[in-house]
Design a protein around this motif. Structure first.
Motif, short mmCIF file in Angstrom:
data_model
loop_
_atom_site.label_atom_id
_atom_site.label_comp_id
_atom_site.label_asym_id
_atom_site.label_seq_id
_atom_site.Cartn_x
_atom_site.Cartn_y
_atom_site.Cartn_z
N VAL A 45 -21.90 -7.68 -17.48
CA VAL A 45 -21.93 -8.70 -16.52
C VAL A 45 -22.57 -9.92 -16.86
O VAL A 45 -22.15 -11.30 -16.62
CB VAL A 45 -22.69 -7.72 -15.29
N VAL A 46 -23.58 -10.20 -17.50
CA VAL A 46 -24.52 -11.05 -17.89
C VAL A 46 -23.57 -12.05 -18.95
O VAL A 46 -23.33 -13.40 -18.49
CB VAL A 46 -25.74 -10.85 -18.68
N LEU A 47 -22.96 -11.69 -19.79
CA LEU A 47 -22.19 -12.30 -21.00
C LEU A 47 -21.20 -12.99 -20.21
O LEU A 47 -20.64 -13.91 -20.34
CB LEU A 47 -21.75 -11.51 -22.01
N ILE A 48 -20.28 -12.20 -19.23
CA ILE A 48 -19.05 -12.65 -18.61
C ILE A 48 -19.43 -13.76 -17.50
O ILE A 48 -18.65 -14.55 -17.56
CB ILE A 48 -18.34 -11.52 -18.14
N SER A 49 -20.53 -13.51 -16.84
CA SER A 49 -20.92 -14.34 -15.82
C SER A 49 -21.29 -15.70 -16.52
O SER A 49 -20.95 -16.79 -16.12
CB SER A 49 -22.22 -13.66 -15.20
N LEU A 50 -21.99 -15.72 -17.82
CA LEU A 50 -22.24 -16.87 -18.35
C LEU A 50 -20.95 -17.48 -18.63
O LEU A 50 -20.95 -18.79 -18.60
CB LEU A 50 -23.05 -16.74 -19.64
N GLN A 51 -19.78 -17.00 -19.08
CA GLN A 51 -18.65 -17.57 -19.67
C GLN A 51 -17.88 -18.06 -18.31
O GLN A 51 -17.21 -18.95 -18.68
CB GLN A 51 -17.90 -16.46 -20.57
N VAL A 52 -18.06 -17.33 -17.31
CA VAL A 52 -17.18 -17.75 -16.16
C VAL A 52 -17.33 -19.07 -15.69
O VAL A 52 -16.71 -19.73 -15.27
CB VAL A 52 -17.20 -16.63 -14.92
N SER A 53 -18.88 -19.36 -15.83
CA SER A 53 -19.18 -20.68 -15.34
C SER A 53 -18.47 -21.86 -16.04
O SER A 53 -18.11 -23.06 -15.49
CB SER A 53 -20.70 -20.90 -15.51
N ALA A 54 -17.61 -21.63 -17.16
CA ALA A 54 -16.89 -22.69 -17.81
C ALA A 54 -15.57 -22.76 -17.11
O ALA A 54 -14.85 -23.62 -17.37
CB ALA A 54 -16.75 -22.20 -19.04
N TYR A 55 -15.35 -21.99 -16.05
CA TYR A 55 -14.07 -22.09 -15.46
C TYR A 55 -14.40 -22.43 -14.02
O TYR A 55 -13.52 -22.14 -13.06
CB TYR A 55 -13.29 -20.81 -15.41
N GLY A 56 -15.51 -23.09 -13.58
CA GLY A 56 -15.80 -23.07 -12.10
C GLY A 56 -14.92 -24.19 -11.24
O GLY A 56 -14.81 -24.05 -10.37
N HIS A 57 -14.39 -25.29 -12.22
CA HIS A 57 -13.70 -26.21 -11.46
C HIS A 57 -12.34 -26.20 -11.95
O HIS A 57 -12.08 -26.05 -13.20
CB HIS A 57 -14.39 -27.65 -11.80
N HIS A 58 -11.37 -26.27 -11.11
CA HIS A 58 -10.08 -26.65 -11.83
C HIS A 58 -9.55 -27.94 -11.00
O HIS A 58 -9.72 -28.58 -10.17
CB HIS A 58 -9.18 -25.29 -11.15
N ALA A 59 -8.43 -28.49 -11.75
CA ALA A 59 -7.80 -29.82 -11.45
C ALA A 59 -6.27 -29.53 -11.77
O ALA A 59 -5.79 -28.75 -12.55
CB ALA A 59 -8.40 -30.63 -12.20
N ARG A 60 -5.22 -30.38 -10.77
CA ARG A 60 -3.94 -30.01 -11.15
C ARG A 60 -3.36 -31.75 -11.34
O ARG A 60 -3.72 -32.43 -10.59
CB ARG A 60 -3.39 -29.77 -9.80
N VAL A 61 -2.32 -31.44 -12.23
CA VAL A 61 -1.64 -33.04 -12.31
C VAL A 61 -0.39 -32.62 -12.23
O VAL A 61 0.32 -31.64 -12.71
CB VAL A 61 -1.81 -33.22 -13.86
N VAL A 62 0.22 -33.17 -10.91
CA VAL A 62 1.39 -32.86 -10.51
C VAL A 62 2.50 -33.87 -10.76
O VAL A 62 2.16 -34.92 -10.55
CB VAL A 62 1.45 -32.37 -9.08
N GLU A 63 3.84 -33.42 -11.14
CA GLU A 63 4.63 -34.50 -11.28
C GLU A 63 6.03 -33.84 -10.50
O GLU A 63 6.39 -32.61 -10.59
CB GLU A 63 5.14 -34.60 -12.93
N LYS A 64 6.30 -34.86 -9.38
CA LYS A 64 7.29 -34.13 -8.67
C LYS A 64 8.48 -35.26 -8.44
O LYS A 64 8.46 -36.34 -8.17
CB LYS A 64 6.91 -34.11 -6.87
N VAL A 65 9.72 -34.50 -8.38
CA VAL A 65 10.95 -35.52 -8.33
C VAL A 65 11.93 -35.17 -7.40
O VAL A 65 12.13 -33.72 -7.14
CB VAL A 65 11.47 -35.72 -9.63
N GLN A 66 12.63 -35.93 -6.83
CA GLN A 66 13.95 -35.61 -5.79
C GLN A 66 14.87 -35.85 -6.31
O GLN A 66 15.20 -36.88 -7.08
CB GLN A 66 13.71 -36.53 -4.50
N VAL A 67 15.95 -35.00 -6.47
CA VAL A 67 17.31 -34.96 -7.04
C VAL A 67 18.14 -35.56 -6.01
O VAL A 67 18.47 -34.97 -4.93
CB VAL A 67 17.79 -33.61 -7.49
N ARG A 68 18.59 -36.99 -6.07
CA ARG A 68 19.17 -37.63 -5.19
C ARG A 68 20.65 -37.16 -5.14
O ARG A 68 21.27 -36.87 -3.88
CB ARG A 68 19.18 -39.14 -5.66
N ALA A 69 21.40 -36.99 -6.31
CA ALA A 69 22.62 -36.51 -6.14
C ALA A 69 22.97 -35.19 -5.53
O ALA A 69 22.14 -34.33 -5.78
CB ALA A 69 23.41 -36.54 -7.58
#
Lengths: 418, 112
Positions: A239-263
């Motif tokens: 529990v201790v070792l995994i908890s320490l490691q989980v802190s490295a995943y505390g924040h997340h971010a998304r980079v989104v690319e979205k397109v509309q197909v016109r035809a």
């Protein structure tokens, strides 16, 4: 072999065979009946029981087995309760004393009958409990041993070809998965501690099952305490070792690319852009259908993207590709998301998708992933170019080789035939 | 039948002096129940051990005896009985009564 049972007499443990136990119980009941209601009677009863325990040679380890002969010799030494109780009362013994127990009396016969019935019930109950113990023991043994076997394979032999063949694609190469989410030096300790935390209860369950079946003796308290301490230490350490490691995943971010197909699209073709077959890798791990590949020389990781195809609310088609990264800060998470390398393009009616995403050489996984969402108008056909399969992008199909689909009632419908 | 009556009378006489014998034994030193039993057995005053325990309880409840616990080399601690002050006085009275009884019997026997 005579059946034996355990009894406590004056605080001492004895093994005693069943017949001897019955005679002794009768004797003690007579003693109790004689003295129970007299001043100091309980003390007399206790003194007599203590002396009987002494005659039986109590206080020995392991406890002595008390036989019928030993009980009879004890009665000769102590005398029958009706013989000695009169002395305590200071009574003068009549020349012909009425016996305490008259076997012809109605209550004596009724008592014998009831005792016999109770004896049979006790035997039946004991047999029933034994059967239940064996059944429970068998279940625990089978379940415990199989679980123990499976988890041992998962923890320590997961990467062997035989196990990989059985486990794929659900869980492959646990050490590599751990190396992706943990600091490499912590992988072995975490693996070992997790294995102890999981395997010890399973081993105990198996042992209890075997003990119930074969009536094994109890193991020493020292061993029990030692196993418990090791297990607690393993759980806490994990529990201790995994908890320490989980802190490295505390924040997340998304980079989104979205397109509309016109035809307007009648059919959307899906084709691979960069194929997995073109990637040189020498290590692979998978969990729940998500597969990761690694080049050992460079430490570069390759993961698989996830594609979802939905029905659109409008007559337009949309394609969204989302890169996700995690870190212990928001900025770090955004940076990690941008580092995910994934290529795709839409050209006329064909959507080209990489079969994998990659991370910079040596970079850890950091929770990176690619989600591709496609929204298509109702009735749009979806087809795969020859050689492409949707399961490459985690789309679950009844027929893994299906190549024709259609948007119907807002979702992707698999079509059979050509 | 005559033999049986004799045995019965002897048993009743033994019972009559049992308390006196126990108190007499404990005058010498405190003793564990089994030591008392062994002495009484040797003197053929007691036949079965069970007789002793209710007597000891009765004498203790009457304040004539007390006991202390002592560790045993094997098994639980043992009760060691000893005479109390009233017990000693009572024994002295019994000694006197015994002497008188023996005298009385001897006088009766001598008159024959």
């Amino acid at each position: 072999m005579k059946k034996t049972t355990s009894i406590h007499l004056a605080g001492q443990l004895f093994s005693i065979d069943e017949e001897a136990c019955r005679i002794l119980a009768d004797y003690l009941e007579h003693v109790a009946a004689r003295f129970r209601n007299e001043p100091g009677g309980e003390e007399t009863i206790t003194d007599i029981e203590t002396r009987i325990a002494e005659i039986f040679g109590g206080g020995q380890e392991p406890p002595l087995l008390v036989s019928r002969d030993m009980v009879q010799r004890m009665i000769e030494v102590m005398g029958a309760p009706e013989e000695y109780a009169a002395a305590a009362e200071g009574e003068v013994e009549p020349a012909e004393r009425k016996p305490l127990y008259d076997p012809r009396a109605l209550r004596a016969r009724a008592g014998k009958t009831l005792a016999g019935g109770w004896h049979v019930i006790r035997i039946l109950m004991a047999a029933l409990l034994r059967i239940l113990a064996v059944l429970l023991g068998t279940m625990l043994t089978i379940f415990g041993f199989l679980s123990l076997f499976i988890f041992t394979l998962i923890f320590f032999f997961n990467h062997s070809p035989m196990v990989t063949g059985i486990m794929e694609p659900n869980l492959v190469n646990t050490p590599m998965l751990l190396e992706m989410v943990l600091n490499p030096p912590l992988v072995r300790p975490v693996l070992l501690l997790t294995a102890l935390a999981v395997l010890i209860p399973l081993a105990v369950m198996t042992y209890i099952g075997v003990k119930l079946i074969f009536r094994l003796g109890a193991i020493s308290k020292l061993v029990k305490v030692l196993v418990f301490v090791v297990w607690i230490a393993a759980v806490c350490g994990t529990v201790v070792l995994i908890s320490l490691q989980v802190s490295a995943y505390g924040h997340h971010a998304r980079v989104v690319e979205k397109v509309q197909v016109r035809a307007p699209l009648k059919t959307l073709w899906i084709a691979p852009l960069h194929k997995l077959s073109g990637v040189a890798f020498d290590d692979m791990a998978a969990v729940d259908g998500y597969t990761f590949r690694r080049q050992s020389a460079t430490g570069q990781l390759f993961g698989t993207a996830e594609l979802d195809i939905y029905g659109s609310d409008t007559s337009a088609a949309w394609i969204s590709v989302e890169k996700m990264g995690r870190s212990n800060s928001a900025e770090g998470a955004r940076s990690n998301a941008r580092k995910v390398d994934y290529h795709w393009k839409i050209s006329r009616d064909t959507l080209y998708l990489d079969e994998y995403f990659s991370l910079p050489a040596g970079a850890p996984w950091n929770g990176s992933s690619i989600d591709i969402d496609v929204w298509l108008p109702e009735g749009t056909m979806v087809r795969l170019v020859p050689g492409a399969v949707l399961s490459t992008w985690h789309v679950r199909c009844e027929d893994p080789a299906a190549t024709r689909f259609r948007i119907r009632a807002g979702s992707l419908e698999e079509l059979t035939g050509q | 039948m005559a033999a049986m009556n004799t045995e019965n009378t002897k048993a009743q006489m033994r019972k009559g002096i049992l308390e006196y014998c126990i108190l007499g034994l404990l005058l010498r030193s405190s003793a564990y129940a089994v030591d008392i039993i062994n002495e009484l057995r040797k003197a053929e005053v007691i036949v079965v051990e069970g007789t002793l325990y209710p007597l000891l309880t009765r004498l203790k409840n009457a304040g004539l005896l007390s006991y202390r616990w002592e560790e045993s080399p094997q098994g639980p601690p043992r009760k060691y009985y000893e005479l109390t002050g009233p017990g000693r006085s009572y024994l002295a009275e019994l000694d006197q009564a015994w002497e008188e009884l023996v005298d009385s019997v001897q006088q009766i026997r001598a008159k024959k």
